[in-house]
Design a protein around this motif. Sequence first.
Motif, PDB file in Angstrom:
ATOM      1  N   GLY A 200     -35.266 -39.454  40.200  1.00 32.45           N
ATOM      2  CA  GLY A 200     -36.513 -39.580  40.962  1.00 32.45           C
ATOM      3  C   GLY A 200     -36.563 -38.610  42.119  1.00 32.45           C
ATOM      4  O   GLY A 200     -36.381 -37.415  41.944  1.00 32.45           O
ATOM      5  N   ARG A 201     -36.748 -39.138  43.307  1.00 34.18           N
ATOM      6  CA  ARG A 201     -36.871 -38.284  44.478  1.00 34.18           C
ATOM      7  C   ARG A 201     -35.550 -38.140  45.240  1.00 34.18           C
ATOM      8  O   ARG A 201     -35.510 -37.642  46.362  1.00 34.18           O
ATOM      9  CB  ARG A 201     -37.920 -38.854  45.439  1.00 34.18           C
ATOM     10  CG  ARG A 201     -39.339 -38.892  44.871  1.00 34.18           C
ATOM     11  CD  ARG A 201     -40.282 -39.707  45.772  1.00 34.18           C
ATOM     12  NE  ARG A 201     -39.913 -39.615  47.186  1.00 34.18           N
ATOM     13  CZ  ARG A 201     -40.294 -38.632  48.001  1.00 34.18           C
ATOM     14  NH1 ARG A 201     -41.047 -37.662  47.525  1.00 34.18           N
ATOM     15  NH2 ARG A 201     -39.930 -38.615  49.267  1.00 34.18           N
ATOM     16  N   ALA A 202     -34.487 -38.597  44.634  1.00 30.37           N
ATOM     17  CA  ALA A 202     -33.191 -38.515  45.308  1.00 30.37           C
ATOM     18  C   ALA A 202     -32.774 -37.052  45.464  1.00 30.37           C
ATOM     19  O   ALA A 202     -33.169 -36.189  44.672  1.00 30.37           O
ATOM     20  CB  ALA A 202     -32.137 -39.278  44.513  1.00 30.37           C
ATOM     21  N   PRO A 203     -31.970 -36.762  46.508  1.00 27.39           N
ATOM     22  CA  PRO A 203     -31.508 -35.391  46.713  1.00 27.39           C
ATOM     23  C   PRO A 203     -30.757 -34.886  45.479  1.00 27.39           C
ATOM     24  O   PRO A 203     -29.886 -35.574  44.952  1.00 27.39           O
ATOM     25  CB  PRO A 203     -30.548 -35.529  47.900  1.00 27.39           C
ATOM     26  CG  PRO A 203     -30.996 -36.756  48.615  1.00 27.39           C
ATOM     27  CD  PRO A 203     -31.521 -37.669  47.561  1.00 27.39           C
ATOM     28  N   GLY A 204     -31.109 -33.715  45.031  1.00 25.05           N
ATOM     29  CA  GLY A 204     -30.430 -33.127  43.882  1.00 25.05           C
ATOM     30  C   GLY A 204     -31.082 -33.442  42.551  1.00 25.05           C
ATOM     31  O   GLY A 204     -30.831 -32.773  41.549  1.00 25.05           O
ATOM     32  N   ALA A 205     -31.916 -34.463  42.534  1.00 23.63           N
ATOM     33  CA  ALA A 205     -32.487 -34.916  41.262  1.00 23.63           C
ATOM     34  C   ALA A 205     -33.340 -33.836  40.601  1.00 23.63           C
ATOM     35  O   ALA A 205     -33.245 -33.626  39.388  1.00 23.63           O
ATOM     36  CB  ALA A 205     -33.310 -36.184  41.473  1.00 23.63           C
ATOM     37  N   ALA A 206     -34.132 -33.153  41.395  1.00 20.30           N
ATOM     38  CA  ALA A 206     -35.028 -32.140  40.835  1.00 20.30           C
ATOM     39  C   ALA A 206     -34.223 -31.032  40.149  1.00 20.30           C
ATOM     40  O   ALA A 206     -34.543 -30.605  39.040  1.00 20.30           O
ATOM     41  CB  ALA A 206     -35.915 -31.558  41.929  1.00 20.30           C
ATOM     42  N   ASP A 207     -33.154 -30.608  40.791  1.00 19.84           N
ATOM     43  CA  ASP A 207     -32.334 -29.539  40.223  1.00 19.84           C
ATOM     44  C   ASP A 207     -31.623 -29.984  38.949  1.00 19.84           C
ATOM     45  O   ASP A 207     -31.496 -29.217  37.994  1.00 19.84           O
ATOM     46  CB  ASP A 207     -31.300 -29.064  41.246  1.00 19.84           C
ATOM     47  CG  ASP A 207     -31.909 -28.072  42.227  1.00 19.84           C
ATOM     48  OD1 ASP A 207     -33.025 -27.607  41.962  1.00 19.84           O
ATOM     49  OD2 ASP A 207     -31.258 -27.765  43.241  1.00 19.84           O
ATOM     50  N   ARG A 208     -31.151 -31.207  38.953  1.00 21.22           N
ATOM     51  CA  ARG A 208     -30.451 -31.680  37.758  1.00 21.22           C
ATOM     52  C   ARG A 208     -31.428 -31.792  36.593  1.00 21.22           C
ATOM     53  O   ARG A 208     -31.104 -31.445  35.458  1.00 21.22           O
ATOM     54  CB  ARG A 208     -29.793 -33.048  38.045  1.00 21.22           C
ATOM     55  CG  ARG A 208     -28.658 -32.900  39.032  1.00 21.22           C
ATOM     56  CD  ARG A 208     -27.978 -34.207  39.398  1.00 21.22           C
ATOM     57  NE  ARG A 208     -27.218 -33.996  40.640  1.00 21.22           N
ATOM     58  CZ  ARG A 208     -26.545 -34.938  41.288  1.00 21.22           C
ATOM     59  NH1 ARG A 208     -26.497 -36.175  40.817  1.00 21.22           N
ATOM     60  NH2 ARG A 208     -25.900 -34.646  42.403  1.00 21.22           N
ATOM     61  N   ARG A 209     -32.618 -32.248  36.910  1.00 20.59           N
ATOM     62  CA  ARG A 209     -33.650 -32.374  35.882  1.00 20.59           C
ATOM     63  C   ARG A 209     -33.979 -30.991  35.315  1.00 20.59           C
ATOM     64  O   ARG A 209     -34.042 -30.786  34.107  1.00 20.59           O
ATOM     65  CB  ARG A 209     -34.895 -32.995  36.526  1.00 20.59           C
ATOM     66  CG  ARG A 209     -35.865 -33.639  35.585  1.00 20.59           C
ATOM     67  CD  ARG A 209     -36.757 -34.637  36.339  1.00 20.59           C
ATOM     68  NE  ARG A 209     -37.175 -34.147  37.646  1.00 20.59           N
ATOM     69  CZ  ARG A 209     -37.156 -34.885  38.758  1.00 20.59           C
ATOM     70  NH1 ARG A 209     -36.717 -36.131  38.730  1.00 20.59           N
ATOM     71  NH2 ARG A 209     -37.561 -34.364  39.899  1.00 20.59           N
ATOM     72  N   ARG A 210     -34.140 -30.050  36.221  1.00 21.57           N
ATOM     73  CA  ARG A 210     -34.484 -28.693  35.795  1.00 21.57           C
ATOM     74  C   ARG A 210     -33.353 -28.084  34.972  1.00 21.57           C
ATOM     75  O   ARG A 210     -33.568 -27.446  33.944  1.00 21.57           O
ATOM     76  CB  ARG A 210     -34.770 -27.837  37.032  1.00 21.57           C
ATOM     77  CG  ARG A 210     -35.331 -26.479  36.740  1.00 21.57           C
ATOM     78  CD  ARG A 210     -35.924 -25.845  37.988  1.00 21.57           C
ATOM     79  NE  ARG A 210     -34.999 -25.857  39.126  1.00 21.57           N
ATOM     80  CZ  ARG A 210     -34.034 -24.964  39.293  1.00 21.57           C
ATOM     81  NH1 ARG A 210     -33.875 -23.994  38.413  1.00 21.57           N
ATOM     82  NH2 ARG A 210     -33.232 -25.038  40.331  1.00 21.57           N
ATOM     83  N   GLY A 211     -32.115 -28.307  35.436  1.00 20.06           N
ATOM     84  CA  GLY A 211     -30.958 -27.781  34.722  1.00 20.06           C
ATOM     85  C   GLY A 211     -30.882 -28.344  33.313  1.00 20.06           C
ATOM     86  O   GLY A 211     -30.560 -27.633  32.350  1.00 20.06           O
ATOM     87  N   TYR A 212     -31.191 -29.625  33.216  1.00 21.80           N
ATOM     88  CA  TYR A 212     -31.194 -30.277  31.905  1.00 21.80           C
ATOM     89  C   TYR A 212     -32.221 -29.636  30.986  1.00 21.80           C
ATOM     90  O   TYR A 212     -31.933 -29.247  29.857  1.00 21.80           O
ATOM     91  CB  TYR A 212     -31.461 -31.771  32.098  1.00 21.80           C
ATOM     92  CG  TYR A 212     -31.937 -32.493  30.867  1.00 21.80           C
ATOM     93  CD1 TYR A 212     -31.035 -32.870  29.863  1.00 21.80           C
ATOM     94  CD2 TYR A 212     -33.287 -32.822  30.706  1.00 21.80           C
ATOM     95  CE1 TYR A 212     -31.484 -33.557  28.745  1.00 21.80           C
ATOM     96  CE2 TYR A 212     -33.738 -33.503  29.593  1.00 21.80           C
ATOM     97  CZ  TYR A 212     -32.834 -33.863  28.610  1.00 21.80           C
ATOM     98  OH  TYR A 212     -33.282 -34.531  27.502  1.00 21.80           O
ATOM     99  N   ARG A 213     -33.434 -29.497  31.522  1.00 21.25           N
ATOM    100  CA  ARG A 213     -34.518 -28.908  30.736  1.00 21.25           C
ATOM    101  C   ARG A 213     -34.158 -27.497  30.258  1.00 21.25           C
ATOM    102  O   ARG A 213     -34.275 -27.176  29.084  1.00 21.25           O
ATOM    103  CB  ARG A 213     -35.779 -28.790  31.602  1.00 21.25           C
ATOM    104  CG  ARG A 213     -36.687 -29.961  31.526  1.00 21.25           C
ATOM    105  CD  ARG A 213     -38.152 -29.521  31.631  1.00 21.25           C
ATOM    106  NE  ARG A 213     -39.014 -30.689  31.645  1.00 21.25           N
ATOM    107  CZ  ARG A 213     -39.281 -31.398  32.738  1.00 21.25           C
ATOM    108  NH1 ARG A 213     -38.753 -31.053  33.904  1.00 21.25           N
ATOM    109  NH2 ARG A 213     -40.068 -32.457  32.659  1.00 21.25           N
ATOM    110  N   THR A 214     -33.710 -26.692  31.198  1.00 27.65           N
ATOM    111  CA  THR A 214     -33.382 -25.309  30.879  1.00 27.65           C
ATOM    112  C   THR A 214     -32.306 -25.230  29.806  1.00 27.65           C
ATOM    113  O   THR A 214     -32.422 -24.486  28.829  1.00 27.65           O
ATOM    114  CB  THR A 214     -32.877 -24.583  32.142  1.00 27.65           C
ATOM    115  OG1 THR A 214     -33.830 -24.773  33.187  1.00 27.65           O
ATOM    116  CG2 THR A 214     -32.698 -23.102  31.873  1.00 27.65           C
TER     117      THR A 214
END
Lengths: 353, 353
Positions: free
Chosen positions: A195-209
Amino acid sequence: MPATPAVPDGKRPTLADVAARAGVSTALVSIVMRGAKGAGAATRERVLEAAREIGYRPDARARLLRSHRSRLLGVQFGLQHPFHSDLVEGIYAAAEPAGYQIALSAVAAGRGEQRAVETLLDDRCEALILLGPQAPAARLAELAGQLPVVSVARRLRPAVPGLEVVRTADDEGARQAVDHLVALGHRDIAHIDGGRAPGAADRRRGYRTAMNRHGLGGHIRILPGGLTEEDGAAAARVLAAARPRPTAVMAFNDRCATGVLDTFLRSGVAVPGDISVVGFDDTHLARLAHIDLTTVGQDISRLAGLAVDRAVARLEGRPEGRLEGRLEGDEIPAGEQVIAPRLVVRGTTAPPR
Amino acid sequence: MPATPAVPDGKRPTLADVAARAGVSTALVSIVMRGAKGAGAATRERVLEAAREIGYRPDARARLLRSHRSRLLGVQFGLQHPFHSDLVEGIYAAAEPAGYQIALSAVAAGRGEQRAVETLLDDRCEALILLGPQAPAARLAELAGQLPVVSVARRLRPAVPGLEVVRTADDEGARQAVDHLVALGHRDIAHIDGGRAPGAADRRRGYRTAMNRHGLGGHIRILPGGLTEEDGAAAARVLAAARPRPTAVMAFNDRCATGVLDTFLRSGVAVPGDISVVGFDDTHLARLAHIDLTTVGQDISRLAGLAVDRAVARLEGRPEGRLEGRLEGDEIPAGEQVIAPRLVVRGTTAPPR
DNA sequence: GAAACCTGAGCGTGATATGAA
DNA sequence: GTTCATATCACGCTCAGGTTT
């Protein structure tokens, strides 16, 4: 060891008391107590003896008030986060050799970040180390304008000027997790996000990529999660009932993964037989023999050490430390220390069957 | 909100800066900042305005140095213990309304209790609240001779004079757990103990007594344990292989029980089908839906509240609070607050089959 | 000149005493 | 007499500068 301070009134002994007893000036006692030079060996011993006898302890506050340096690093942490506990442990260890003290301020129910930071400022901390801060960028910018501030595990985009960031390359960590699973033969890999937790956006993006790179874009599946066991458990219930069920899942962090593991076990979903599970952080939790979680390791003691180092560097006017390494296709702003994650393979991942 | 303090040099604004800006004396600013009486409404507003404009914040250290009261309660806690985290949360909540501040000092790897307490003393804390202290009784006695000290969750026998103790009736808690299991039909009930951990002796004794009362003395079985998940996991491995295997087990605490649960699940031992498990503490952990642990609840917020209350009472010369209730056959010394535990039945206990 | 020591000032507050409306 | 405001000192310590051997 004196059970009671040997001073007439009930007050705590001061420099003056020691001085009187040893027959010297307070300034000299100060010199001795600080271990500074300027005192003879004989008197030094006499002063220490006197101090011991009356149970004298220097008053940290008065000391800091006078010497304009406080040598205090304020640390904001979340009481309920094992990851933060581990970090704090590392910060204690790193601060001592650097000659700094730590002031802790917890974020808890009914005690927000604003409050936590305020008490640290009131205590005259020279710099702030914020663990996974959730405060808005504007607030962090404001703080960074007042004193050195280090954000650990929370990246800010766009970069906040003056704010030091120490973090793990979250996207790279997610990539490693996906690569590992793909190498094992998995294709249907889900992600429970933070969700909005620190680091979450990057991990999500890394997963997608990473999924796209492996040509698995069609299998991308992101479930809403969070950073607690309950978040993981809730997502796991969804996954357990899914048809077709993914053969592997990468959770936002170890706490979340623990919730996933437990729910799967209770639902009769075998790990790693039926489904592989990967966590993130490599906290104490993951290392426990009965959890034995494959996870993306953050080098916690290194993060802690760097956080202290960056704070101290700023305080002492040291030049920018060199960057940790530039990851391809990702600009890392100055003042950002990015540490490479390292996958730790344990017992919760295996080839699909 | 000023992004940068509006003071000439880089220094932090002080009373004098505010005074100069508002065109009054520092003493008056002091009065206004404390909300004390002795300032006119108009000037009061003008001073507050000036303070706001230059981003003034009172210096806690200078303030405490001057006023002989520091209104600071020092709290020593274990970084890695969820039980302590919950307590700290409650202590924060209780201290605020009482008008006291909290100074945290963690016990961690490489940072023992001695060290933790020293920093609290150096910070001029008025009283100490020690969570599950392991220090020898002599050391606690020495401390208690210097300032009010409250030991939470650690009882001392014989009682240490001057030391306040706030604890749960651990023996009673163990009894409730055994009674519950016996009522379900269990006879073969084991106990994984806590070794030298605070409270372990009482829980062990309570278990023994309760078993004997039910005429199950022959089934008494105590396995060496501890307070971590790994301790529980190790004991569970022994139990899983035991023939005959007990039909129920009472763990020292929730962390330990969690380790037990997980090991059983992995070994194919069904909980509560094959074996019932009871924990102790009722931490966040136990309440998680996917753990759902039957456990002996310590009223954590009540413990926290009482700990603060006892410390404050001593500081303010209030008379002894009344005792919580006298448990049969057990003398409770004065200065000891004993809280009744309450069994929380959840999903890890059921009748034997 | 260096080593050993002392004097005096002041860090940022809070409390008391004192004075002015 | 009451209200508002100020001057002054003390809290416990460190530090710059001085004096003495």
